[in-house]
Motif scaffolding. Structure first.
Motif: not given
Length: 165
Positions: A17-34
């Motif tokens: 939420k801090l670094i990805v603009v327009n990310a879904p609020p409750n779903k990870l779209v990137m891996s932990e490493n990413q």
């Protein structure tokens, strides 16, 4: 998943939420490493802006540049503080940076005012008419009026003592 997995996922969601603009609020779209790599890249970019702001704050003779860059450096330091929960910083830590910015704001304004006034004095030496010289001093005084709320009494007094008569 268990409690550890939930805490880790929540932490990753907060980072996202801090670094990805327009990310879904409750779903990870990137891996932990990413997410970690992106956070580190973003921190580097923010630090570059901080260093650029520092340079300008210490050299400019333009009130708009000085005060806007001071605001920007504080904004970037606050963002870096949020990132510090996820990224390791070497050197000055964001919380120390913020504390220093707040403690040094009035001395930085004082340094700026003196530098700005000195530049006005130097410019007036190149002008031929008394009216042109007086206009430079008036411009100095008027350009600082919008920033009086940011100045302590000592800095205001410095400006007032240089007010054209």
């Amino acid at each position: 998943m268990g409690i550890i997995g939930f805490i880790n996922k929540q932490k990753l969601l907060n980072l996202q939420k801090l670094i990805v603009v327009n990310a879904p609020p409750n779903k990870l779209v990137m891996s932990e490493n990413q997410l970690i790599r992106e956070a580190e890249r973003l921190a580097q970019r923010q630090l570059k802006i901080v260093y650029d702001c520092q340079r300008l704050i210490n050299t400019t003779v333009n009130p708009d540049v000085f005060f806007k860059r001071y605001d920007l450096i504080e904004e970037k330091a606050e963002f870096l503080l949020k990132l510090s929960a996820y990224v390791k910083f070497t050197g000055t830590q964001p919380h120390t940076m913020i504390k220093t910015l707040r403690e040094k704001e009035q001395p930085a304004i004082s340094d700026f005012l003196q530098r700005y006034y000195h530049s006005v004095v130097e410019k007036t030496k190149t002008l031929k008419t008394e009216k042109a010289k007086a206009n430079q001093y008036l411009k100095f005084y008027e350009s600082l009026q919008p920033y009086y709320l940011r100045m302590n009494d000592e800095n205001k007094q410095y400006v007032e003592e240089r007010k054209p008569k």
